[in-house]
Design a protein around this motif. Structure first.
Motif, mmCIF file in Angstrom:
data_model
loop_
_atom_site.group_PDB
_atom_site.id
_atom_site.type_symbol
_atom_site.label_atom_id
_atom_site.label_comp_id
_atom_site.label_asym_id
_atom_site.label_seq_id
_atom_site.Cartn_x
_atom_site.Cartn_y
_atom_site.Cartn_z
ATOM 1 N N VAL A 1 0.827 -1.205 0.000
ATOM 2 C CA VAL A 1 0.000 0.000 0.000
ATOM 3 C C VAL A 1 0.861 1.255 0.000
ATOM 4 O O VAL A 1 0.668 2.158 -0.820
ATOM 5 N N PHE A 2 1.805 1.329 0.925
ATOM 6 C CA PHE A 2 2.559 2.568 1.114
ATOM 7 C C PHE A 2 3.906 2.566 0.397
ATOM 8 O O PHE A 2 4.537 3.612 0.280
ATOM 9 N N ASN A 3 4.357 1.422 -0.053
ATOM 10 C CA ASN A 3 5.493 1.325 -0.974
ATOM 11 C C ASN A 3 6.657 2.238 -0.585
ATOM 12 O O ASN A 3 7.114 3.090 -1.352
ATOM 13 N N GLY A 4 7.120 2.089 0.666
ATOM 14 C CA GLY A 4 8.273 2.850 1.125
ATOM 15 C C GLY A 4 7.965 4.260 1.591
ATOM 16 O O GLY A 4 8.893 5.047 1.835
ATOM 17 N N GLN A 5 6.677 4.604 1.718
ATOM 18 C CA GLN A 5 6.307 5.968 2.105
ATOM 19 C C GLN A 5 6.195 6.159 3.621
ATOM 20 O O GLN A 5 5.977 7.278 4.085
ATOM 21 N N VAL A 6 6.319 5.081 4.403
ATOM 22 C CA VAL A 6 6.267 5.230 5.860
ATOM 23 C C VAL A 6 7.565 5.915 6.280
ATOM 24 O O VAL A 6 8.646 5.349 6.157
ATOM 25 N N PRO A 7 7.479 7.153 6.801
ATOM 26 C CA PRO A 7 8.691 7.941 7.032
ATOM 27 C C PRO A 7 9.489 7.484 8.239
ATOM 28 O O PRO A 7 8.952 6.985 9.219
ATOM 29 N N ARG A 8 10.784 7.710 8.167
ATOM 30 C CA ARG A 8 11.654 7.518 9.314
ATOM 31 C C ARG A 8 11.710 8.829 10.090
ATOM 32 O O ARG A 8 11.155 9.844 9.677
ATOM 33 N N VAL A 9 12.404 8.776 11.235
ATOM 34 C CA VAL A 9 12.395 9.915 12.150
ATOM 35 C C VAL A 9 12.866 11.206 11.473
ATOM 36 O O VAL A 9 12.276 12.272 11.677
ATOM 37 N N LYS A 10 13.912 11.121 10.653
ATOM 38 C CA LYS A 10 14.450 12.325 10.017
ATOM 39 C C LYS A 10 13.388 13.023 9.168
ATOM 40 O O LYS A 10 13.237 14.253 9.226
ATOM 41 N N THR A 11 12.639 12.241 8.394
ATOM 42 C CA THR A 11 11.594 12.815 7.538
ATOM 43 C C THR A 11 10.430 13.315 8.380
ATOM 44 O O THR A 11 9.876 14.396 8.115
ATOM 45 N N LEU A 12 10.051 12.543 9.404
ATOM 46 C CA LEU A 12 8.957 12.961 10.286
ATOM 47 C C LEU A 12 9.293 14.298 10.953
ATOM 48 O O LEU A 12 8.430 15.176 11.076
ATOM 49 N N ARG A 13 10.542 14.463 11.386
ATOM 50 C CA ARG A 13 10.945 15.705 12.041
ATOM 51 C C ARG A 13 10.786 16.902 11.098
ATOM 52 O O ARG A 13 10.377 17.992 11.520
ATOM 53 N N LYS A 14 11.089 16.702 9.820
ATOM 54 C CA LYS A 14 10.912 17.774 8.842
ATOM 55 C C LYS A 14 9.437 18.130 8.698
ATOM 56 O O LYS A 14 9.086 19.326 8.641
ATOM 57 N N ASP A 15 8.577 17.115 8.648
ATOM 58 C CA ASP A 15 7.140 17.379 8.528
ATOM 59 C C ASP A 15 6.609 18.071 9.781
ATOM 60 O O ASP A 15 5.761 18.971 9.698
ATOM 61 N N LEU A 16 7.091 17.664 10.944
ATOM 62 C CA LEU A 16 6.673 18.308 12.188
ATOM 63 C C LEU A 16 7.124 19.764 12.205
ATOM 64 O O LEU A 16 6.378 20.657 12.630
ATOM 65 N N SER A 17 8.340 20.008 11.747
ATOM 66 C CA SER A 17 8.866 21.373 11.723
ATOM 67 C C SER A 17 8.027 22.264 10.809
ATOM 68 O O SER A 17 7.721 23.411 11.158
ATOM 69 N N ARG A 18 7.653 21.755 9.642
ATOM 70 C CA ARG A 18 6.808 22.536 8.721
ATOM 71 C C ARG A 18 5.472 22.883 9.365
ATOM 72 O O ARG A 18 4.897 23.930 9.088
ATOM 73 N N ALA A 19 4.978 21.972 10.219
ATOM 74 C CA ALA A 19 3.691 22.179 10.879
ATOM 75 C C ALA A 19 3.808 22.982 12.171
ATOM 76 O O ALA A 19 2.811 23.221 12.855
ATOM 77 N N GLY A 20 5.050 23.413 12.509
ATOM 78 C CA GLY A 20 5.249 24.205 13.712
ATOM 79 C C GLY A 20 5.143 23.394 14.995
ATOM 80 O O GLY A 20 4.772 23.922 16.046
ATOM 81 N N ILE A 21 5.484 22.104 14.918
ATOM 82 C CA ILE A 21 5.386 21.211 16.076
ATOM 83 C C ILE A 21 6.793 20.834 16.520
ATOM 84 O O ILE A 21 7.608 20.395 15.704
ATOM 85 N N ILE A 22 7.083 21.002 17.805
ATOM 86 C CA ILE A 22 8.413 20.654 18.308
ATOM 87 C C ILE A 22 8.538 19.143 18.450
ATOM 88 O O ILE A 22 7.573 18.452 18.812
ATOM 89 N N PHE A 23 9.729 18.657 18.153
ATOM 90 C CA PHE A 23 9.970 17.203 18.203
ATOM 91 C C PHE A 23 10.102 16.710 19.636
ATOM 92 O O PHE A 23 9.584 15.654 19.991
ATOM 93 N N ILE A 24 10.819 17.482 20.473
ATOM 94 C CA ILE A 24 10.976 17.127 21.891
ATOM 95 C C ILE A 24 10.448 18.286 22.723
ATOM 96 O O ILE A 24 10.891 19.434 22.555
ATOM 97 N N ASP A 25 9.499 17.999 23.618
ATOM 98 C CA ASP A 25 8.896 19.072 24.407
ATOM 99 C C ASP A 25 9.748 19.403 25.634
ATOM 100 O O ASP A 25 10.826 18.830 25.848
ATOM 101 N N GLU A 26 9.266 20.323 26.454
ATOM 102 C CA GLU A 26 10.034 20.787 27.607
ATOM 103 C C GLU A 26 10.246 19.707 28.655
ATOM 104 O O GLU A 26 11.131 19.812 29.514
#
Length: 342
Positions: free
Chosen positions: A246-271
């Protein structure tokens, strides 16, 4: 020997009767010492002479032959090799509870991490004991680190953060995130999901994750929300085969997820030090179930947990629960102003 219940045949490999008798007497003396506990059994002595990494390789081969995933075997190999190096264990005689505890005291790792390492090492030494290559597990009585009161390793996304992530991520990955958040499927399960596992046109659409890809090795039938069905249809090729991933290699690893979180204004590690890795999407699923008052029995089945404590304690982010609203439901009890003490 007198204490043995069956007759054993031993090849002495010599035509010389005197030499054969000498070898036999040595063997009998060795067996007697083993029986009286003066000498360790031969398999134990032989294992003690082998490099620990050789024994680890034999263990991992057995683990793989028993059906554990290749990724799991690789994980065990990586973390146990690191642990052996950090504790300076080259052979079994080097492995002691004291050396492990001394390393743990100064390693600087979290309690959860050291507990995971202890569990992996204990399982390995239990296997050696079961194979009669070790008389006793040297880490058997090592206590786990008490992690009560420590912050959780992961947190869940809030509903606002989920909306932001889905709106800022590329469409193909947004579909992965949506599927993960609404099904609780793990990375490996999503990676191995095939179009034939999805029943999008059923009266009540569902995904049937086969036992071959699930963590507990059981088929998992999970209902699909209309939003997930629509999203999955949007990425399904017109000529999709039931055996196509179904996803054919599209399930992201942490590095890619962090980029998507950053674009959305979400911090990867909270306080509090809690992180948002891919598995945190499963925490998000569990928290959404709790926040929206899904009965615990249903939540446990949807999360596919064998123990409700996992659902309540590990996969529910308590910081997102409306505790003030719950408290407000209690009856009002007041102390009268000017009331005198009796």
């Amino acid at each position: 020997m007198p204490w043995e219940t069956s007759v054993s045949t031993v090849a002495l490999n010599t035509p010389d009767k005197r030499l054969a008798l000498f070898k036999l007497s040595q063997l009998a003396e060795e067996r007697e010492k083993e029986h009286n506990g003066v000498l360790a059994p031969k398999p134990v002595r032989e294992a003690a002479e082998r490099p620990l990494l050789d024994l680890l390789s034999e263990y991992l081969q057995d683990v793989e032959s028993r059906g554990r995933a290749i990724t799991t075997v690789k994980k065990y190999r990586k973390i146990l090799r690191k642990l052996f190096a950090r504790c300076r264990w080259l052979k079994l005689q080097d492995v002691t509870a004291r050396s492990f505890c001394q390393w743990r005291n100064q390693c600087g790792l979290t309690g959860k991490t050291t507990n995971d390492l202890l569990a992996c090492a204990t399982t390995f030494f239990d296997w050696l004991e079961g194979q009669r290559m070790l008389t006793a597990n040297p880490l058997k009585y090592v206590k786990r680190t008490d992690t009560r009161g420590q912050a959780q390793f992961r947190r869940a996304l809030s509903q606002t953060e989920v909306a932001n992530l889905l709106s800022h991520a590329p469409h193909s990955r947004a579909v992965v995130y949506l599927a993960a958040i609404y099904t609780g499927l793990r990375r490996k399960e999503l990676n191995n999901l095939k179009w034939g596992d999805l029943h999008l046109d059923a009266p009540q659409p569902f995904v049937l994750a086969p036992a071959s890809i699930t963590k507990n090795k059981k088929d998992a039938r999970l209902p699909l929300r209309p939003e997930v069905v629509e999203a999955l249809r949007s990425i399904r090729p017109a000529d999709a085969s039931p055996f196509q991933f179904v996803f054919n290699g599209q399930v992201p690893r942490v590095k890619t997820l962090r980029k998507d979180l950053s674009r959305a204004g979400i911090i990867f590690i909270d306080e509090s030090g809690r992180r948002l890795d891919f598995h945190a999407l499963r925490n998000t699923f569990g928290t959404l179930l709790a926040v929206n008052h899904v009965p615990l029995t249903d939540a446990v089945h949807l999360m596919r947990h064998s123990d409700p404590k996992l659902t309540m304690k590990i996969y529910t982010d308590a910081s997102q629960l409306a505790l003030s609203d719950s408290l407000a439901k209690l009856p009002s009890l007041v102390v009268c102003v000017g009331q005198r003490a009796s």
